[in-house]
Design a protein around this motif. Structure first.
Motif: not given
Ligand code: GLA
Length: 424
Positions: A38-40, A44-50, A200-206, A256-258, A373-375
């Motif tokens: 997992g990651r923490v 830089g939150e909610h920036t990965d899909y921007n 519809p998450t961004g790519g940070m976690d993977q 809410q994320y979407a 994370g996403g919140g």
């Molecule tokens: C979730 C998503 C990530 C990222 C974060 C917010 O963890 O999976 O892609 O958007 O929220 O930074």
């Protein structure tokens, strides 16, 4: 003391758990065991899909997958968390299918089969290719994990990434041996999550789970997918990163994320940009906000707040990395605090439990604290002096108790190793 601690499993124990589960449910030996963390996210939150920057580290907490290749297209999946075995065939795996947790496993196989041979050969010329496209066939897999589920610590990305390196290995794709190949595996995991699991998450976690390095934070630039490994050794500075899983669950999180993502994409389009990354902090941001602002129009003013968060957050990542590069890790606290305020007030993704964890951590001596994370629930992080970890955790647990919240779970995060093979 209220509140519990969640220690990471020793890797040998984790691999043994997954292999034992495999043997007991399938009656055979697995081909091997692979695991992914997992990651923490530090900032830089909610920036990965921007198209922005983010800075995660991998946790010592991992998801272990024991897997055995099959010579048909049947998938059989078991997990310590699920009583029933999931059984299906690869033709059942497609966008719109409702697969439950199996989406995070079967979806990775699907996504790897969607990638073109040319794309894979470009980064892994020696990998095995299949002219039919079905380079990943059926398999049996058993999953055991100590990544807390639903805590905003990327349990889904850990599962996807462990499956990705397992399939890469048993199908000889040759991708996991280079960062460029791991970027392809990460992209497949994102497709699994977006298109098969429907998140519809961004790519940070993977990217973190597959591409980070131990002892380093991963500076991921999502505009071009490039990474830098930034040394991050808190213990050398007498510091520690306390992670507080608030155990707050928020039902509306997916919508809410979407919704946040759609607002950002619409704002970028309105400004004539491909992403909000194109907007610089300072005068550039002020000009963009002036274009978007319509005083009295609630929706427009919400968009202004969302854009302000994203642009200022990307700048905070740059400032944070500059401090790390300068050996000034003890000075990043105010950036963490500012990130939390922005996520709470402008992006509106915090909640009472996260706010309380952050406030009490700071009042008890943390150098900085923020939700991560996403919140809408999930976890907060606090940068603390090593000697004050227990005291600050106790203060947070006591405050949760007094507020009538569910007891939090704590862990300490060291920057750990990415997805890899564990054992035969
Ligand atoms: C979730 C998503 C990530 C990222 C974060 C917010 O963890 O999976 O892609 O958007 O929220 O930074």
């Amino acid at each position: 003391m209220t509140g519990e601690w969640l220690d990471a499993w020793d890797r040998t124990d984790g691999a043994r758990r997954a292999a034992d589960l495999f043997r007991s449910r399938f009656g055979e030996e697995p081909d091997g065991v692979w695991s992914a963390p997992g990651r923490v996210n530090l900032i830089g939150e909610h920036t990965d899909y921007n198209g922005g920057l983010c800075l995660p580290i991998d946790l010592p907490h991992r998801t272990y997958v024991a897997l055995r290749n099959r010579d048909d297209d049947v998938l059989r999946l078991v997990s310590e968390r699920e009583h029933a075995m999931w059984t299906g065939t690869s033709d059942q795996v497609h966008p719109g299918a409702h697969l439950g947790w199996a989406a995070y496993v079967a979806g990775v196989a699907w996504a790897l089969n969607q990638s073109s041979d040319a794309d894979l050969s470009a980064v892994a010329p020696d990998g095995r290719r299949s002219p039919s496209g079905a380079r990943v066939g059926g398999f049996d897999a058993a999953v055991a994990s100590c990544v807390p589920y639903g805590a905003g610590l990327s349990s889904s990305a850990a599962l996807e990434s462990a499956v990705a390196v397992a399939l890469d290995d048993v199908d000889d794709l040759g991708l996991a041996s280079s960062d460029a190949g791991r970027a392809v595996l990460a992209a497949a995991c994102v497709r699994a999550e977006n298109e098969i699991a429907g998140a519809p998450t961004g790519g940070m976690d993977q990217s973190s789970s597959l591409r980070a390095q131990p002892g380093h934070a991963l500076l991921l630039d999502t505009r071009d997918g490039t990474v830098q490994h930034v040394p991050f050794d808190l213990s050398a500075h007498g510091l520690a990163l306390l992670v507080i899983d608030t155990r707050a669950e928020h039902q509306l999180a997916d919508g809410q994320y979407a919704n946040r993502r759609a607002t950002c994409e619409a704002a970028a389009a309105r400004l004539g940009h491909t992403s909000l990354r194109e907007i610089g902090a300072g005068a550039d941001l002020e000009a963009a906000l002036a274009v978007l602002s319509e005083p009295g129009d609630v929706e427009a003013e919400t968009t202004v707040k969302r854009v302000r968060h994203v642009v200022t957050e990307i700048a905070r990542v740059e400032d944070f990395v500059a401090l790390l590069d300068g050996g000034l890790v003890a000075e990043v606290g105010p950036l963490m605090d500012a990130s939390h305020t922005s996520l709470r007030d402008d992006y509106e993704v915090s909640c009472a439990e996260l706010d309380l964890a952050v406030t009490v951590a700071r009042a008890s001596g943390a150098l900085g604290a923020r939700m991560t994370g996403g919140g809408f629930g999930g976890s907060a992080i606090a940068l603390v002096e090593s000697g004050s970890v227990d005291r600050i955790a106790t203060a947070i647990a006591d405050a949760f108790d007094a507020a009538g919240f569910t007891s939090p779970v704590f862990l300490v995060a060291d920057a750990s190793a990415p997805a890899d093979r564990d054992a035969d």
